[in-house]
Design a protein around this motif. Structure first.
Motif, PDB file in Angstrom:
ATOM      1  N   PHE A 135       0.745  -1.715  -0.512  1.00 33.74           N
ATOM      2  CA  PHE A 135      -0.070   0.010  -0.071  1.00 33.74           C
ATOM      3  C   PHE A 135       1.247   1.214  -0.126  1.00 33.74           C
ATOM      4  O   PHE A 135       1.111   2.497  -1.022  1.00 33.74           O
ATOM      5  CB  PHE A 135      -0.833  -0.330   1.516  1.00 33.74           C
ATOM      6  CG  PHE A 135      -1.415   1.311   1.462  1.00 33.74           C
ATOM      7  CD1 PHE A 135      -2.783   2.015   0.264  1.00 33.74           C
ATOM      8  CD2 PHE A 135      -1.220   2.116   2.631  1.00 33.74           C
ATOM      9  CE1 PHE A 135      -3.254   3.327   0.354  1.00 33.74           C
ATOM     10  CE2 PHE A 135      -2.375   3.220   2.832  1.00 33.74           C
ATOM     11  CZ  PHE A 135      -2.740   4.165   1.319  1.00 33.74           C
ATOM     12  N   ARG A 138       3.345   2.416  -3.146  1.00 31.44           N
ATOM     13  CA  ARG A 138       2.031   2.336  -4.121  1.00 31.44           C
ATOM     14  C   ARG A 138       1.925   3.892  -4.255  1.00 31.44           C
ATOM     15  O   ARG A 138       2.467   5.003  -4.722  1.00 31.44           O
ATOM     16  CB  ARG A 138       0.353   2.181  -4.327  1.00 31.44           C
ATOM     17  CG  ARG A 138       0.993   0.812  -4.952  1.00 31.44           C
ATOM     18  CD  ARG A 138      -0.794  -0.096  -4.439  1.00 31.44           C
ATOM     19  NE  ARG A 138      -0.438  -0.023  -6.127  1.00 31.44           N
ATOM     20  CZ  ARG A 138      -3.057  -0.576  -5.524  1.00 31.44           C
ATOM     21  NH1 ARG A 138      -3.304  -1.247  -5.163  1.00 31.44           N
ATOM     22  NH2 ARG A 138      -4.090   0.080  -6.837  1.00 31.44           N
TER      23      ARG A 138
ATOM     24  N   ARG B   2       2.194  19.414  -9.047  1.00 28.36           N
ATOM     25  CA  ARG B   2       1.576  17.466  -8.363  1.00 28.36           C
ATOM     26  C   ARG B   2      -0.209  17.610  -8.932  1.00 28.36           C
ATOM     27  O   ARG B   2      -0.613  19.086  -8.566  1.00 28.36           O
ATOM     28  CB  ARG B   2       1.360  17.870  -7.602  1.00 28.36           C
ATOM     29  CG  ARG B   2       2.041  16.430  -6.864  1.00 28.36           C
ATOM     30  CD  ARG B   2       2.148  15.787  -5.717  1.00 28.36           C
ATOM     31  NE  ARG B   2       2.047  16.933  -4.949  1.00 28.36           N
ATOM     32  CZ  ARG B   2       0.818  16.796  -4.182  1.00 28.36           C
ATOM     33  NH1 ARG B   2       0.257  15.996  -3.967  1.00 28.36           N
ATOM     34  NH2 ARG B   2       0.231  17.832  -3.235  1.00 28.36           N
ATOM     35  N   ALA B   8      -4.247   6.373  -8.960  1.00 26.46           N
ATOM     36  CA  ALA B   8      -3.018   5.584  -8.914  1.00 26.46           C
ATOM     37  C   ALA B   8      -3.067   5.538  -6.945  1.00 26.46           C
ATOM     38  O   ALA B   8      -3.499   4.084  -6.195  1.00 26.46           O
ATOM     39  CB  ALA B   8      -1.758   5.435  -9.229  1.00 26.46           C
ATOM     40  N   ALA B   9      -3.365   6.696  -6.087  1.00 21.53           N
ATOM     41  CA  ALA B   9      -3.791   6.269  -4.806  1.00 21.53           C
ATOM     42  C   ALA B   9      -4.687   6.288  -4.926  1.00 21.53           C
ATOM     43  O   ALA B   9      -4.624   5.803  -3.001  1.00 21.53           O
ATOM     44  CB  ALA B   9      -3.121   8.495  -4.995  1.00 21.53           C
ATOM     45  N   LEU B  11      -6.550   4.474  -6.164  1.00 21.28           N
ATOM     46  CA  LEU B  11      -7.338   2.938  -6.051  1.00 21.28           C
ATOM     47  C   LEU B  11      -6.234   1.645  -4.835  1.00 21.28           C
ATOM     48  O   LEU B  11      -6.796   1.179  -4.549  1.00 21.28           O
ATOM     49  CB  LEU B  11      -6.930   2.728  -7.610  1.00 21.28           C
ATOM     50  CG  LEU B  11      -7.803   2.650  -8.482  1.00 21.28           C
ATOM     51  CD1 LEU B  11      -7.399   2.094  -9.603  1.00 21.28           C
ATOM     52  CD2 LEU B  11      -8.901   1.961  -8.384  1.00 21.28           C
ATOM     53  N   ALA B  12      -5.063   2.430  -4.283  1.00 19.69           N
ATOM     54  CA  ALA B  12      -4.878   2.320  -3.517  1.00 19.69           C
ATOM     55  C   ALA B  12      -5.365   2.494  -1.821  1.00 19.69           C
ATOM     56  O   ALA B  12      -4.940   0.788  -1.478  1.00 19.69           O
ATOM     57  CB  ALA B  12      -3.073   2.871  -3.213  1.00 19.69           C
ATOM     58  N   VAL B  13      -5.545   3.326  -2.142  1.00 22.86           N
ATOM     59  CA  VAL B  13      -6.807   3.612  -0.923  1.00 22.86           C
ATOM     60  C   VAL B  13      -7.452   3.143  -0.728  1.00 22.86           C
ATOM     61  O   VAL B  13      -8.057   1.959  -0.064  1.00 22.86           O
ATOM     62  CB  VAL B  13      -6.801   4.835  -0.544  1.00 22.86           C
ATOM     63  CG1 VAL B  13      -7.957   5.225   0.728  1.00 22.86           C
ATOM     64  CG2 VAL B  13      -5.806   5.758  -0.361  1.00 22.86           C
ATOM     65  N   THR B  15      -7.866  -0.057  -2.550  1.00 23.22           N
ATOM     66  CA  THR B  15      -7.350  -1.847  -2.384  1.00 23.22           C
ATOM     67  C   THR B  15      -7.647  -1.924  -1.072  1.00 23.22           C
ATOM     68  O   THR B  15      -7.520  -2.921  -0.475  1.00 23.22           O
ATOM     69  CB  THR B  15      -6.592  -1.633  -3.264  1.00 23.22           C
ATOM     70  OG1 THR B  15      -6.586  -1.693  -4.223  1.00 23.22           O
ATOM     71  CG2 THR B  15      -6.270  -3.321  -3.417  1.00 23.22           C
ATOM     72  N   ARG B  16      -7.052  -0.987  -0.287  1.00 28.55           N
ATOM     73  CA  ARG B  16      -6.250  -1.115   0.771  1.00 28.55           C
ATOM     74  C   ARG B  16      -7.383  -1.381   2.225  1.00 28.55           C
ATOM     75  O   ARG B  16      -7.567  -2.150   3.329  1.00 28.55           O
ATOM     76  CB  ARG B  16      -5.407  -0.064   1.575  1.00 28.55           C
ATOM     77  CG  ARG B  16      -5.136  -0.493   2.635  1.00 28.55           C
ATOM     78  CD  ARG B  16      -4.571   1.550   3.380  1.00 28.55           C
ATOM     79  NE  ARG B  16      -5.735   1.544   3.918  1.00 28.55           N
ATOM     80  CZ  ARG B  16      -6.051   2.796   4.657  1.00 28.55           C
ATOM     81  NH1 ARG B  16      -5.922   3.868   4.183  1.00 28.55           N
ATOM     82  NH2 ARG B  16      -7.417   3.142   5.737  1.00 28.55           N
ATOM     83  N   LEU B  89       0.320   8.881   6.203  1.00 27.49           N
ATOM     84  CA  LEU B  89      -0.399   8.976   4.870  1.00 27.49           C
ATOM     85  C   LEU B  89      -0.119  10.965   5.148  1.00 27.49           C
ATOM     86  O   LEU B  89       0.327  11.709   3.202  1.00 27.49           O
ATOM     87  CB  LEU B  89      -1.959   9.111   4.529  1.00 27.49           C
ATOM     88  CG  LEU B  89      -2.129   7.859   5.409  1.00 27.49           C
ATOM     89  CD1 LEU B  89      -3.397   7.107   4.825  1.00 27.49           C
ATOM     90  CD2 LEU B  89      -1.565   6.604   3.967  1.00 27.49           C
ATOM     91  N   THR B  91       2.027  13.178   4.973  1.00 27.60           N
ATOM     92  CA  THR B  91       3.975  13.326   4.869  1.00 27.60           C
ATOM     93  C   THR B  91       3.663  12.445   3.071  1.00 27.60           C
ATOM     94  O   THR B  91       5.428  12.660   2.802  1.00 27.60           O
ATOM     95  CB  THR B  91       4.555  12.445   5.684  1.00 27.60           C
ATOM     96  OG1 THR B  91       4.943  11.673   6.049  1.00 27.60           O
ATOM     97  CG2 THR B  91       4.064  13.320   7.219  1.00 27.60           C
ATOM     98  N   THR B  92       2.851  11.865   3.121  1.00 28.34           N
ATOM     99  CA  THR B  92       3.444  10.858   1.361  1.00 28.34           C
ATOM    100  C   THR B  92       3.002  11.730   0.482  1.00 28.34           C
ATOM    101  O   THR B  92       2.134  12.516   0.580  1.00 28.34           O
ATOM    102  CB  THR B  92       2.553   9.299   1.653  1.00 28.34           C
ATOM    103  OG1 THR B  92       1.340   9.511   1.380  1.00 28.34           O
ATOM    104  CG2 THR B  92       3.337   8.545   2.132  1.00 28.34           C
ATOM    105  N   PRO B  93       3.005  11.433  -0.690  1.00 31.00           N
ATOM    106  CA  PRO B  93       3.007  12.472  -1.893  1.00 31.00           C
ATOM    107  C   PRO B  93       1.307  12.566  -2.361  1.00 31.00           C
ATOM    108  O   PRO B  93       0.797  13.183  -2.426  1.00 31.00           O
ATOM    109  CB  PRO B  93       3.399  11.616  -2.910  1.00 31.00           C
ATOM    110  CG  PRO B  93       4.387  11.238  -3.201  1.00 31.00           C
ATOM    111  CD  PRO B  93       4.449  10.658  -1.218  1.00 31.00           C
ATOM    112  N   MET B  94       0.654  11.221  -1.589  1.00 31.29           N
ATOM    113  CA  MET B  94      -0.919  11.676  -1.605  1.00 31.29           C
ATOM    114  C   MET B  94      -1.880  12.707  -1.285  1.00 31.29           C
ATOM    115  O   MET B  94      -1.016  13.254  -0.864  1.00 31.29           O
ATOM    116  CB  MET B  94      -1.189   9.934  -0.930  1.00 31.29           C
ATOM    117  CG  MET B  94      -3.024   9.784  -1.025  1.00 31.29           C
ATOM    118  SD  MET B  94      -3.638   9.024   0.561  1.00 31.29           S
ATOM    119  CE  MET B  94      -3.191  10.360   1.434  1.00 31.29           C
TER     120      MET B  94
END
Lengths: 281, 249
Positions: A135, A138, B2, B8-9, B11-13, B15-16, B89, B91-94
């Motif tokens: 996760f 990605r 950005r 992609a981000a 869908l990652a959330v 899926t999780r 989360l 602190t990530t590029p999301m």
């Protein structure tokens, strides 16, 4: 799972030797305009932070050099976590400047270049180790090939398919650390990463920190355990939001004449208290 | 610069969140079974009185998914906040919108399952009369559930503790239940309350259900209702994204 290694902005930055060469070149070409890359990893100027009406960091200024392990030490409640949150851009600051890797802290461009580990493990307990890493990989645009590598680095190779909530506290915090290692960020901000680990694991992790630093990564590691201080290249001692020392462990011991960092810390504080007591007189 | 959102981000959330729900068998079972049990209870209450069951069935088919998804979502996102994963989360590029859209998609997928089962039960087994196409009933139920999720995401931003999050149910949901036309037809409400009822999204959910029940084809009134439900959901998500702060005290 397929490997999306086509997108690897994080790892693209970690070519330390090459980057250093490049830096030297550009300095030769334009000695006046210093490239941003040459700036210290962290530059904090007159940082002031208040939480809930109480001043946590009164006015802090310091720098953190690149490619070293810098220890942020001091008693709990001294402002270590607040400072780290300010560096990764999730802390509301009242005034002052915080620059990380040449950019203002919290800039979107920094989010894939700085890895952050909070004090309590921030991973999903109801997912497996591998699911957690997939996760975050990605989100960080890190290649899935990194996952196996970081699981090995934190010594959890046999636990990839275990649910995180079934792991021990120390194992959970290592999963949290593994997430921060994904994509090989240029800087790691680690809030008490070795709490609750046995001595062997602690030694292994510190060895890994230095290996990463040798490869060009900058690490800022907080701890309230003073004996970990000697493992750092440089020490920042933070007490009640004030920086009471900023030295290498050797210099600090020499300067105070203390036998260990804990005594040195006490000596520094006593000296400051004496100085303050003298002021009104 | 950005983009504020990246598929992609998102869908990652999604899926999780679905992975987490898949592990939580009890929650999944409750999400599907509870609306069915409640609707069966309603049918049983009006034992043999088909007319009354037909009157209360559609509004409740709109309401149960809405309420359940509101609760589940507000608690889930609060858990994300208190576990520290939200801070990580951020602190990530999301993008913030990715997080909320990812959650909405995941709960939307659960809502489809929930709504289809509830509609098949009420129309197929319990014999609720519906003139319009059955699939429209399911679509409206899904939209109601997504609206509930979106509102849950919005209010969870204002909840600091689980106690507060749960209190938002009586505060945000029960007034909508009282004024949606279930107890008193919306036309018969006092003027002020009628206006209030007009701005509450659940009123349109109940109207839409009634529309499907009484009209044999898709009407313009149904288009308006569906538009309002979907629009309110999007507005709630946008507000939730705007109120989520990267930097906190």
């Amino acid at each position: 799972m397929t490997n999306n290694s086509g997108v690897t902005p994080r790892s693209a930055h970690v070519v330390p030797r090459h980057r250093a060469d490049h830096r030297a070149d550009s300095e030769q070409q334009s000695p006046v305009a210093r490239p941003l890359d040459a700036e210290a990893a962290v530059v904090v100027e007159r940082l002031h932070v208040a939480r809930g009406g109480r001043t946590v960091l009164p006015e802090l200024s310091f720098t953190v050099p690149r490619g070293q392990v810098t220890g942020l030490l001091g008693p709990s409640g001294g402002g270590k976590t607040t400072l780290m949150r300010a560096l990764v851009g999730v802390q509301r600051v009242t005034s002052g400047q915080v620059r990380v890797l040449g950019l203002p802290a919290g800039t979107p461009a920094l989010r894939s270049r700085v890895g952050y580990v909070t004090q309590s493990p921030s991973v999903y307990g109801d997912l497996t180790v591998a699911e957690n890493l997939r996760f975050f990989a990605r989100l960080l645009h890190a290649p899935f090939t990194d996952i196996e590598a970081v699981v090995g680095q934190v010594d959890l190779a046999g636990h990839a398919d275990d649910l995180v909530q079934r792991l021990s506290g120390g194992q959970r915090s290592r999963v949290s650390l593994a997430v921060a290692l994904l994509g090989r960020p240029e800087m790691l901000v680690l809030d008490e990463p070795t709490v609750g680990l046995d001595p062997v694991l602690r030694r292994d992790l510190w060895e890994m920190f230095h290996r990463l630093a040798d490869e060009g990564t900058t690490l800022l590691v907080s701890s309230h355990v003073m004996d970990e201080a000697t493992r750092c290249d440089r020490l920042l001692l933070l007490r009640e939001g004030e920086l009471v020392a900023d030295d290498s462990p050797g210099v600090l011991l020499d300067r105070t004449g203390a036998v260990d960092v804990e005594s040195a810390f006490l000596a520094v504080i006593d000296a400051r208290t004496d100085r303050r007591a003298e002021v009104p007189a | 610069m950005r983009a504020p959102m990246a598929p992609a981000a998102t869908l990652a959330v999604t899926t999780r969140v679905l992975n987490q729900l898949r592990r939580d068998h009890r929650t999944m079972a409750m999400l599907i079974v509870i609306p069915c049990v409640l609707l069966t209870l309603l049918w049983w209450m009006f034992d043999g009185d088909d007319q009354t069951f037909n009157r209360f069935g559609p509004p409740l088919l709109a309401m149960f998914p809405f309420i359940i998804m509101f609760l589940v979502t507000s608690v889930t996102t609060l858990r994300e906040r208190s576990s520290g994963t939200l801070e990580r989360l951020l602190t990530t590029p999301m993008g913030k919108a990715d997080l909320l859209a990812g959650y909405a998609l995941a709960f939307g997928a659960v809502a489809v399952l929930q709504a289809v089962v509830a509609v098949v039960l009420t129309v197929g087994l319990l014999g609720m009369d519906v003139r319009g196409p059955i699939w429209v009933l399911a679509v409206v139920a899904v939209l109601d559930a997504i609206l509930g999720s979106a509102l849950g995401l919005l209010v969870s931003a204002f909840a600091a503790t689980e106690f507060q999050a749960v209190q938002f149910m009586p505060a945000f949901v029960l007034p909508q239940v009282l004024l949606c036309g279930l107890f008193v037809p919306r036309e018969s409400l006092p003027d002020v309350l009628s206006v209030v009822s007009d701005v509450l999204p659940l009123s349109y959910a109940v109207d839409a259900m009634r529309e499907v029940q009484t009209e044999s084809s898709w009407t313009s009134g149904l288009s308006v209702d569906v538009g309002v439900i979907a629009g309110s959901g999007l507005v709630a998500l946008a507000l939730a994204s705007a109120t989520l702060r990267r930097r906190t005290a």
